[in-house]
Write a protein that holds these residues in place. Structure first.
Motif, PDB file in Angstrom:
ATOM      1  N   ILE A  10     -49.096 106.189 -63.871  1.00 46.22           N
ATOM      2  CA  ILE A  10     -49.736 107.409 -64.379  1.00 46.22           C
ATOM      3  C   ILE A  10     -49.541 107.593 -65.883  1.00 46.22           C
ATOM      4  O   ILE A  10     -50.506 107.943 -66.589  1.00 46.22           O
ATOM      5  N   PRO A  11     -48.356 107.341 -66.445  1.00 47.59           N
ATOM      6  CA  PRO A  11     -48.193 107.540 -67.894  1.00 47.59           C
ATOM      7  C   PRO A  11     -49.084 106.657 -68.758  1.00 47.59           C
ATOM      8  O   PRO A  11     -49.273 106.946 -69.948  1.00 47.59           O
ATOM      9  N   HIS A  12     -49.644 105.583 -68.184  1.00 44.53           N
ATOM     10  CA  HIS A  12     -50.454 104.655 -68.976  1.00 44.53           C
ATOM     11  C   HIS A  12     -51.957 104.855 -68.779  1.00 44.53           C
ATOM     12  O   HIS A  12     -52.753 104.131 -69.367  1.00 44.53           O
ATOM     13  N   GLN A  13     -52.347 105.837 -67.977  1.00 43.13           N
ATOM     14  CA  GLN A  13     -53.769 106.013 -67.693  1.00 43.13           C
ATOM     15  C   GLN A  13     -54.578 106.343 -68.938  1.00 43.13           C
ATOM     16  O   GLN A  13     -55.702 105.846 -69.108  1.00 43.13           O
ATOM     17  N   ASP A  14     -54.036 107.174 -69.805  1.00 42.94           N
ATOM     18  CA  ASP A  14     -54.765 107.535 -71.017  1.00 42.94           C
ATOM     19  C   ASP A  14     -54.795 106.377 -72.020  1.00 42.94           C
ATOM     20  O   ASP A  14     -55.772 106.213 -72.762  1.00 42.94           O
ATOM     21  N   LEU A  15     -53.719 105.589 -72.047  1.00 41.09           N
ATOM     22  CA  LEU A  15     -53.673 104.444 -72.961  1.00 41.09           C
ATOM     23  C   LEU A  15     -54.686 103.378 -72.555  1.00 41.09           C
ATOM     24  O   LEU A  15     -55.288 102.725 -73.411  1.00 41.09           O
ATOM     25  N   PHE A  16     -54.890 103.212 -71.246  1.00 47.51           N
ATOM     26  CA  PHE A  16     -55.785 102.178 -70.740  1.00 47.51           C
ATOM     27  C   PHE A  16     -56.853 102.801 -69.847  1.00 47.51           C
ATOM     28  O   PHE A  16     -56.797 102.695 -68.613  1.00 47.51           O
ATOM     29  N   PRO A  17     -57.855 103.457 -70.417  1.00 49.42           N
ATOM     30  CA  PRO A  17     -58.944 103.989 -69.586  1.00 49.42           C
ATOM     31  C   PRO A  17     -59.789 102.844 -69.054  1.00 49.42           C
ATOM     32  O   PRO A  17     -59.747 101.723 -69.575  1.00 49.42           O
TER      33      PRO A  17
ATOM     34  N   GLU B  83     -50.161  90.433 -79.242  1.00 48.36           N
ATOM     35  CA  GLU B  83     -50.425  91.581 -78.388  1.00 48.36           C
ATOM     36  C   GLU B  83     -49.135  92.018 -77.693  1.00 48.36           C
ATOM     37  O   GLU B  83     -48.299  91.196 -77.342  1.00 48.36           O
ATOM     38  N   THR B  84     -48.987  93.321 -77.482  1.00 44.49           N
ATOM     39  CA  THR B  84     -47.886  93.839 -76.674  1.00 44.49           C
ATOM     40  C   THR B  84     -48.446  94.380 -75.363  1.00 44.49           C
ATOM     41  O   THR B  84     -49.627  94.706 -75.266  1.00 44.49           O
ATOM     42  N   ASN B  85     -47.569  94.469 -74.364  1.00 42.11           N
ATOM     43  CA  ASN B  85     -47.997  94.970 -73.055  1.00 42.11           C
ATOM     44  C   ASN B  85     -46.880  95.830 -72.473  1.00 42.11           C
ATOM     45  O   ASN B  85     -45.874  95.298 -71.986  1.00 42.11           O
ATOM     46  N   PRO B  86     -47.032  97.161 -72.516  1.00 43.06           N
ATOM     47  CA  PRO B  86     -45.964  98.051 -72.046  1.00 43.06           C
ATOM     48  C   PRO B  86     -45.743  98.017 -70.543  1.00 43.06           C
ATOM     49  O   PRO B  86     -44.792  98.621 -70.046  1.00 43.06           O
ATOM     50  N   LEU B  87     -46.602  97.310 -69.809  1.00 46.25           N
ATOM     51  CA  LEU B  87     -46.482  97.252 -68.358  1.00 46.25           C
ATOM     52  C   LEU B  87     -45.651  96.067 -67.878  1.00 46.25           C
ATOM     53  O   LEU B  87     -45.389  95.937 -66.680  1.00 46.25           O
ATOM     54  N   LEU B  88     -45.235  95.204 -68.802  1.00 52.23           N
ATOM     55  CA  LEU B  88     -44.491  94.011 -68.431  1.00 52.23           C
ATOM     56  C   LEU B  88     -43.139  93.982 -69.132  1.00 52.23           C
ATOM     57  O   LEU B  88     -42.961  94.590 -70.192  1.00 52.23           O
ATOM     58  N   ALA B  89     -42.185  93.262 -68.548  1.00 57.27           N
ATOM     59  CA  ALA B  89     -40.834  93.183 -69.109  1.00 57.27           C
ATOM     60  C   ALA B  89     -40.865  92.478 -70.463  1.00 57.27           C
ATOM     61  O   ALA B  89     -41.610  91.509 -70.664  1.00 57.27           O
TER      62      ALA B  89
END
Length: 312
Positions: A208-215, A107-113
């Motif tokens: 905000i940029p991730h709201q659509d990716l993670f509803p 899994e990838t997580n764009p919210l973490l380093a």
């Protein structure tokens, strides 16, 4: 004439504590599902670290290829103990990925380093570093449609003291709920959202940029483990916002009580790290808590997460 007077009646004064809170007293600590056949391990030694959760695995070199028999036995240990510890493995990031990959898609997580690869998350904290995900009980990424099956975490650098990680057994937490609470939550569903958890250390411009990716995502309050059939409490203070169809005040009150269950010491195991140690946990059955008690000392960890199934 002697007059006999009756002794005054003594009654116990009323005493109460606020409702909807934790209780003290004995707890049922059942490690295995009912009817589970416990068999000896043949390929390694299992050293329990707590009553229902956590075992150190000795005699396995995770840098070597993982054969089918060893994978099967490690998976059985994971199901039975929920988090496995391996001392002094010193894996490269690719070796860590290879090990985790035996349990599924990474899994990838764009919210973490990110570390050396997109699917390697790096937590590097020391003096002046940005806050990381510490000091909160949570289950990883329950805001996803398919929350992680599990994760493999390795400590690259440890502080002189502190920086432990704790895990809580959420099957034991469910087992010990009052019957009236079980009746209220069995069949109930709750909404999970990434924003409450990540807003602890990110501003709106990052989220905000991730709201659509993670509803917002709905999951059962009590999930069934897909491999053991065990019923487990599946809400957490980082991502669960409300119980579907319930009045907000009632939902908040009930969720606060359910969140508290991870804090019960009898359901927990605590691990003190050394460089190169590995922890592999079942994210479906546990919550965890990174203890941020090491001040400005540096702590460096890398995590690889395994995609899971949709909870039912």
């Amino acid at each position: 004439m002697t007059v006999t007077t009756a002794a005054p009646t003594v009654t116990l004064r009323e005493a109460r504590i606020p409702g909807d809170g934790m209780y003290e007293g004995p707890r049922t600590l059942r490690r295995l599902p009912e009817g589970w056949e416990e068999r000896p391990y043949e390929l390694f030694e299992v050293v329990p670290q707590a009553r229902t959760i956590g075992a150190e695995i000795r005699g396995v070199d995770l840098s070597r290829p993982l054969g089918a028999a060893l994978r099967e036995e490690l998976n059985r240990a994971l199901l039975e103990w929920k988090v496995l510890f391996f001392r002094a493995q010193h894996l490269t990031s690719d070796q860590q990925r290879d090990f985790a990959g035996h349990w599924g898609e990474l899994e990838t997580n764009p919210l973490l380093a990110v570390g050396s690869r997109e699917d390697v998350v790096r937590f590097d904290k020391g003096a002046g570093a940005a806050p990381t995900y510490e000091n909160v009980w949570h289950t990883d990424v329950t805001f996803r449609e398919r929350p992680a099956l599990g994760a493999v975490l390795q400590l690259r650098e440890v502080p002189p003291f502190g920086g432990d990680t704790m895990w809580a057994d959420m099957a034991a937490a469910y087992d010990n709920l009052p019957q009236e609470v079980k009746e209220r939550i069995d069949g109930a569903r709750a909404v999970h959202d990434f924003i409450p958890g990540f807003a602890r250390f990110y501003g709106p411009e990052r989220l905000i940029p991730h709201q659509d990716l993670f509803p917002p995502m709905e999951h059962p309050v009590v999930r069934v483990h897909p491999e053991t059939g065990r019923r487990m409490l599946f809400v957490n203070a980082s991502f669960t916002t409300h119980i579907t169809g319930m009045d907000r005040d009632e939902s908040d009150r009930l969720l606060r009580f359910l969140f508290q269950q991870a804090h019960v010491p009898e359901y927990q195991v605590r691990f003190s790290w050394q460089p190169g140690d590995i922890a592999f946990w079942d994210n479906r059955a546990t919550q965890h808590y990174a203890v941020g008690d090491y001040g400005t000392d540096r702590r460096v960890a890398e995590r690889v997460a395994i995609a899971g199934d949709r909870p039912f």
